[in-house]
Structure formats: C-alpha cells, structure tokens
Write an enzyme that holds these catalytic residues in place. Structure first.
Site, PDB file in Angstrom:
ATOM      1  N   ASP A 143      -4.302 -16.063   6.974  1.00  0.00           N
ATOM      2  CA  ASP A 143      -2.756 -16.051   6.290  1.00  0.00           C
ATOM      3  C   ASP A 143      -2.488 -16.762   7.108  1.00  0.00           C
ATOM      4  OD1 ASP A 143      -3.771 -14.474   3.989  1.00  0.00           O
ATOM      5  OD2 ASP A 143      -1.990 -12.855   4.267  1.00  0.00           O
ATOM      6  N   ARG A 149       0.902  -0.850   0.072  1.00  0.00           N
ATOM      7  CA  ARG A 149      -0.169  -0.279   0.113  1.00  0.00           C
ATOM      8  C   ARG A 149       0.859   1.086   0.026  1.00  0.00           C
ATOM      9  NH1 ARG A 149      -2.917  -3.984   2.285  1.00  0.00           N
ATOM     10  NH2 ARG A 149      -4.891  -4.262   2.301  1.00  0.00           N
ATOM     11  N   GLN A 195      -8.511  -6.965  -0.655  1.00  0.00           N
ATOM     12  CA  GLN A 195      -8.124  -7.317  -1.763  1.00  0.00           C
ATOM     13  C   GLN A 195      -9.253  -6.900  -2.737  1.00  0.00           C
ATOM     14  OE1 GLN A 195      -6.739 -10.561  -3.225  1.00  0.00           O
ATOM     15  NE2 GLN A 195      -4.008 -10.259  -1.664  1.00  0.00           N
TER      16      GLN A 195
END
Ligand code: S3P
Length: 423
Positions: free
Chosen positions: A309, A27, A164
């Site tokens: 994750d 980002r 996302q």
C-alpha cells in the site's frame, strides 16, 4: 473536492499521534461480531472503510455502540440480512465477508462502489468454491450473490501473497470440520492470524503456511495501534521536505507491514525507532524521521507484500532520490482501488517526474525538481490522493489534487495532522 497543495518552505517539525490502523480495525470489528459476548475496541478507525465493515456487522444483527470505545455485543451468530450489504470502497470488507457469509445458513448479497465493483473477486471465489461455496458473480466481480452452504475444509496454495485472500479462507475454515491449510508464496500481513490466536482460535503458522480448525472465538478488549500505512505519508514527507524533523507516535510495527522502513533506510533515510513495545499482540513504537539525502534502490520479491500500500508514496520518495529506483513484482497494484501502476505514473508524470510504467511496476529516475503547476486525478483512490499531496509539498508550483475527499477512506485526519507540524 479539489485540494491545492503548495510547496512547504520551512519543513515539518514536531510530534503527532498516528491514527488507528485500518487493517486491524476491520479485523477487530468483524472478529468481535463472531465472538459470543461483549468486546471492547479502543481506538477504532474513523476511516470510511472500517466503518463499512462495522455497518455490515450491524445489518447482520450485531449490536454496536460508540461510547469512548466501540462496544460490540454478539451472540456469536448472524441474522439474515434483508437488503444487500454495502462494502463501499473496501476490498477487505468484501473479501472477508465473502469468506464468512459463504458458510452461513442463509443467502446474502455483497455490493460495492464503482471502484470495488471493478476489482477481481476470482481470487476468493475460486478457493471458496473448492470448499463447497456457491457464489454467483458476473465476470467474477461484485455484486456477489452468496448462497449459504455447509463448507468443508481444504488445503489451498495461493499464487498471490494476499492477506485478504488468506483471511477470507481462514474465516471460512473457522467454521469447517477438519483442518483448513492455506499457503502463500511470501508472507503477507498477519494481523488475522495474530488476532484469531489472541481470541482463542485453533490456528498455527509455519513459514508461509497457516492452519486453522473449527473454533469458538472469545470476546476481548482490543487496543488498536496507529497505521504504518498512514504514517508512510509523513515518513516520505519528513525525508524529502528540507528542514524536517518529526516524531510519529504509536505506530504499528508488525514486521509484515514495515517494508517502508526497510526501503527508507536502504535509500539512506534518517529513521530511528524509539520506545518499542507490544500492544494487543502487535509490535508498536514511535518513529523519528528527518530530512535526508536519498539514493535510489531496487524493490522486488518478498518485500512487496510488506509495503504494497506504500508503493504510490514510495514512487514520490524516489523522485527525490539520486539514481534509478526500480519497482518489480508488484503487478497486483493494478487490482487495487485504481490501477495504481498506471494512475501513479500518469499523475507523477504530470507533476514533472521522470517515471515510466512497466508491466509489474515502475522505474523512477531522480533526483528531479518537480515543476508541479498542474491538476492530478485520484481515481477513487485514497492512497493516490495522499501521495500526490506529498508530491505537492516539494513541487515548485502548486499541485491541484482532484477528488481529495477520497482520503477519508482510510485517514480523515490527514490534513489536520499535516497542518499541526507544518512550519
Ligand atoms: C489488506 C491487505 C492488502 C492491502 C489492503 C488491506 C488487509 O491487500 O492492500 O489495503 O487488511 O488485509 P491484499 O492482501 O489483497 O494485497
């Protein structure tokens, strides 16, 4: 590359500084490229994924230079690329740039590696098309041919809690007249919202809805904290390798990312947060972890995006917890760098764990003395490579991890850090 991981006999002890957050690095470099002026990024990740984002910014005409920090100079506009833009293994790079490039006044093509070319892009193509985008993609997968158009704002409710997808639409909305409103079922990581706000964007959040309006971004100095998703391998290892006592320093503790800490505590893990502060709009602190007697738990619902994750390494953790750990509502794991439900279950079964695949997760029965003495595959997936490494540390016989080089995608310092604190 093969890595032979042997049982760690004397535990992990000491302190390490956790390297830069991959999500925030993406980002920082992408958003700085959109801001007119000079931005300074301190502690940019050395992982291949954020470097893919950086290289694309450069191909789009942005000046980037590494001194001690990463310096980005931009006039707030991109120049048309002359070749396809390579996102490598990085879903974040591809989905973010799809949102940005769809609204440019030029055409572009995004490509990815073997793993990324199999991942679903419908989740971004569909809402962008509603905004007026023209994206040509065979079976909704990369390569993506993007014909730049003038986009218009939308109100969109996503079935997925995905940062996302959310970021892709917010980045497209940043360039549209009117309000773009994005709602997700549960809150996913909110680094985009925090960083865009920090850079002066007109963005507001209410529950799971984010609203953005056309805004100019201001260049800034960013200080990127350590990645809790990288810290997760040390948290798991510290909890399951006997005689371990470690401190993980400078870890990002954004509440949309700390599901792993909630689960570790629920399992009875000895974990403490020390020295909490705010750096560049993100919560940061040190984490103390020590070897613990763990019990199983169920992981489902709103916590899933907060630890998505970390689920492969949580599966390893669960092999060392008493009882049945059940992971549900995690079907999107099948769309990551590999089908993580299948690949983690197959690998851990080989190592000797009692784990079974379900449609939207897995069930692990512990506690198991893992026999090891086998080879496991990483399937182009960095998180599998690191999770199997942790499993190897508590297996009776060595575990051979094939394709270990994939750790470089997010955490090239992984082994060096482990060796620093291994007794
Ligand atoms: C990421 C969001 C997550 C995560 C990925 C990084 C991000 O994906 O799995 O590793 O930086 O926004 P989804 O948002 O699609 O779940």
């Amino acid at each position: 590359m093969q890595k032979i991981v042997e049982k760690l006999k004397n535990g992990l002890q000491g302190e390490i500084i956790i390297p830069s957050d991959k999500s925030i690095s993406h980002r920082a470099v992408i958003f700085s490229s959109l801001a007119k002026g000079k931005s300074i990024i301190k502690n940019f990740s050395k992982g291949q994924d954020p470097v893919s984002s950086l290289k694309i910014c450069q191909k789009l005409g942005i000046e980037a230079e590494f001194k001690n920090d990463l310096i980005i100079k931009s006039n707030g506009k991109f120049t048309p690329p002359t070749t396809p833009l390579d996102c490598g293994n990085s879903g974040t790079t591809m989905r973010f740039f799809t949102g940005i490039l769809a609204g440019q006044n030029f055409n572009s093509v995004l490509i990815g590696d073997e793993s990324l070319s199999k991942r679903p892009m419908k989740r971004v193509i569909e809402p962008l098309t509603l905004m007026g985008a023209e994206i040509i993609a065979n079976e909704m997968k990369a390569p993506l041919k993007i014909n730049g158009k003038n986009l218009h704002s939308i109100e969109y409710t996503s079935k997925l809690a995905s940062a996302q997808v959310k970021s892709c639409i917010l980045l497209a909305g940043l360039n549209c007249d009117g309000k773009t409103v994005f709602t997700e079922p549960y809150i996913s990581r909110d680094h985009t919202e925090r960083m865009l706000k920090f850079m002066g964007a007109n963005i507001t959040t209410k529950n799971t809805t984010v609203t953005i309006e056309k805004s100019e971004l201001e260049p800034k100095i960013f200080e990127i904290c350590g990645d809790i998703s990288s810290a997760a391998y040390f948290i798991a290892a510290g909890l399951i390798v006997p005689n371990s006592k470690i401190i993980l320093k400078n870890v990002g503790l954004n509440p949309t990312r700390t599901g792993i800490l909630d689960v570790a505590k629920k399992m009875g893990g000895n974990i403490e947060i020390l020295d909490k502060k705010i750096v560049s709009g993100e919560d940061v602190g040190d984490i103390f972890v020590s070897f613990s007697d763990l019990k199983a738990c169920t992981i489902e619902g709103e916590i899933i995006p907060r630890l998505i994750d970390e689920l492969p390494v949580i599966a390893v953790l669960a092999t060392q917890a008493d009882g049945s750990t059940i992971i549900k509502d995690a079907q999107d794991l099948r769309n990551k760098e590999s089908d993580r439900i299948k690949t983690i279950v197959t690998g851990l079964q080989k190592i000797g764990a009692d784990i079974e695949e379900t449609q939207d997760g897995f069930i692990i029965n512990g506690k198991t003395k893992l026999p090891g003495g086998c080879e496991v595959e990483t399937h182009h997936d960095h998180r599998l490579a690191m999770s199997f490494y942790v499993a190897g540390l508590v297996s009776v016989k060595p575990v051979v991890v094939n394709g270990f080089e994939w750790v470089d995608i997010s955490f090239p310092e992984f082994e060096e850090m482990f060796s620093k604190i291994s007794l």
